[in-house]
Design an enzyme around this catalytic site. Structure first.
Site, PDB file in Angstrom:
ATOM      1  N   ASP A 398       0.988  -1.306  -0.023  1.00  0.00           N
ATOM      2  CA  ASP A 398      -0.132  -0.089   0.127  1.00  0.00           C
ATOM      3  C   ASP A 398       0.931   1.311   0.088  1.00  0.00           C
ATOM      4  OD1 ASP A 398      -1.658   2.119   0.734  1.00  0.00           O
ATOM      5  OD2 ASP A 398      -2.686   0.999   2.237  1.00  0.00           O
ATOM      6  N   HIS A 399       0.818   1.703  -1.152  1.00  0.00           N
ATOM      7  CA  HIS A 399       1.803   2.907  -1.328  1.00  0.00           C
ATOM      8  C   HIS A 399       1.674   4.187  -0.515  1.00  0.00           C
ATOM      9  CE1 HIS A 399       5.225   4.806  -3.012  1.00  0.00           C
ATOM     10  NE2 HIS A 399       4.759   4.893  -4.335  1.00  0.00           N
ATOM     11  N   ARG A 400       0.334   4.301   0.356  1.00  0.00           N
ATOM     12  CA  ARG A 400       0.199   5.266   1.286  1.00  0.00           C
ATOM     13  C   ARG A 400       0.930   5.107   2.348  1.00  0.00           C
ATOM     14  NH1 ARG A 400      -6.127   4.304   2.142  1.00  0.00           N
ATOM     15  NH2 ARG A 400      -5.172   2.159   2.409  1.00  0.00           N
TER      16      ARG A 400
END
Ligand code: CAO
Length: 426
Positions: A398-400
């Site tokens: 999850d790139h967040r």
């Protein structure tokens, strides 16, 4: 005799833009039907018909600037009772239906822009005005804050009908994450039997459930997948010797057991991987326990049992437990608690084949490690090529929560610990 219909008293706006013309010459309209929509920088309002009749001529177009008294159209009254209006306006004036409380509105139609449902966040007025829909459907779309231009029409010749708006809103609500949602055209209903024989199979309960979660995770998490390879030549030799040693004890020493230990080491090295965003999306919850989920393929679909506290178990303990849980999964004996509390998941397709894939993060976890089939590969040592057993890794995250650099660090770290498998046995 045709009557002139003009813009009535619209409060403190002296020039507003026509954003929609809802009728055309020849239309039969009832009192209170919306005629045009106008928009100031503060509000959108619809101008309703003061009485019933037939439209003789429309005198405004989208983009025109109008103010009180501007001619909208000529109307041939049908003689029905005119709409009751409280506005102290000229005889032909109408009562605008506005979203702004200051305007002399009889009934609010469009909620204030900030209260609009957010499949659209902002309505594209050009595409809204071009959409093929009746005035009542347009009114309904405006009430819900739906950008009509983005709704696929299922009516005749693609006309948008009320049900299309309901489907659109339903989809936006189920797919939306509070951040604006995702609006997609509804899947058309197709009769496939028109092209040949078909049969219909019911989806299993697991299929339906996992389908929902996978879809949610796929559309709401910004996924990145990092590909890498680990040299498992020594690991495989060790695994084989241990497998021979534990065979009589009924324990199968599998690659997966080594991978679980390696992932635990990775979570210790890069703690942001052992985390979840809270529901508000404002806080990161770091976990100090190490529960690893394992994707297991069963005849009824995919399930993900969890190996708890993998940090405090030996490789052999984990191998024994894996045998149990994958059997339980296939016998449908897993309980909901057996599938909860995971920190990160491993999806191993190596026994089946393939070179790489893009696994979907099992939210609220933030990463998943995909493993494909190992392959004996000539690797350049600096002086010559050596045959090395290479294991493809596909890490989706999850790139967040995880930056690209940490994504690459994680798979590189996996490479190092898997290459030194003795360190994973305890
Ligand atoms: N490369 C090559 N061969 C591999 C391998 C790899 N990476 N991993 C396992 N194998 C081989 C093993 O050596 C074994 O061979 P033998 O039968 O000759 O000993 C065979 O594949 C089976 O391996 P295994 O018993 O160790 O089981 P596994 O770890 O491969 O699989 C499990 C266990 C539960 C993960 C698996 O049954 C499964 O369900 N996999 C599917 C997971 C899935 O569907 N993921 C998709 C999720 S979508 O994101």
């Amino acid at each position: 005799m045709a009557k002139e219909i003009v813009i009535p008293d619209i409060g403190d706006f002296d020039s507003v833009e026509v954003i929609e013309v809802l009728v055309e010459a020849g239309d039969t309209i009832a009192a209170e039907d919306s005629l045009i929509s106008v928009e100031s920088d503060k509000a959108t309002m619809e101008i309703p018909a003061p009485e019933a009749g037939v439209v003789v001529e429309v005198n405004v177009a989208v983009g025109d600037q109008v103010s009180q008294g501007s001619l909208i159209m000529l109307l041939e009254p049908s003689g029905d009772a005119p709409a009751e209006t409280t506005a102290a306006t000229p005889e032909t004036a109408t009562t605008p239906v506005a979203s702004k409380p200051a305007a002399p509105a009889s009934q609010p139609v469009a909620p204030p822009p900030q209260h609009r449902l957010s499949p659209t966040a902002k309505i594209d007025e050009i595409s809204f005005s071009r959409a093929y829909a009746s005035p009542s459907v347009r009114k309904f779309a405006r009430e819900l804050g739906v950008d009509l231009g983005r709704v696929a029409g299922s009516g005749r010749k693609g006309r948008v009908i009320k049900d299309d708006i309901k489907v659109f809103v339903k989809q936006a609500l189920t797919q939306g994450t509070g951040g604006g949602g995702l609006a997609v055209a509804p899947m058309p209903e197709i009769d496939f039997s028109q092209w040949g024989d078909i049969e219909t199979q019911k989806l299993s309960k697991i299929n339906k459930l996992t389908g929902k979660f996978l879809h949610r995770n796929w559309v709401t998490l910004p996924h990145v997948t990092q590909f890498d390879e680990a040299d498992i030549t020594e690991l495989d030799a060790l695994r084989k010797s241990m497998a021979a040693e534990y065979k009589d004890k009924g324990i199968k020493i599998t690659m997966l057991a080594f991978l679980i230990k390696a992932v635990v080491a990775g979570l210790r090295e890069l703690p942001r991987f052992n985390a979840s965003l809270d529901a508000s999306g404002e806080n990161l919850i770091l976990k100090h326990y190490f529960n690893i989920g394992i994707a297991v393929d069963t005849p009824d679909g995919l399930v993900v049992p969890v190996v708890r506290d993998a940090d405090s178990k030996s490789l052999v303990d984990i191998a024994a437990e894996l045998g149990d849980i994958s059997q339980k999964a296939r016998d449908k004996k897993l309980k909901p608690a057996d599938m909860q509390g995971g920190c990160m998941t491993i999806s191993s397709l190596g026994g089946i084949g393939g070179t790489q894939f893009t696994p979907i993060v099992n939210a609220p976890e933030v990463a998943i490690l995909g493993v494909s089939r190992h392959k004996m590969t000539p690797v350049w040592t600096g002086e010559n090529f050596e045959p090395r057993l290479m294991l493809p890794l596909s890490l989706s995250y999850d790139h967040r929560v995880v930056d690209g650099a940490d994504g690459a660090r994680f798979t590189r770290f996996m490479g190092r610990v898997l290459a030194d498998a003795n360190g994973l046995v305890k």
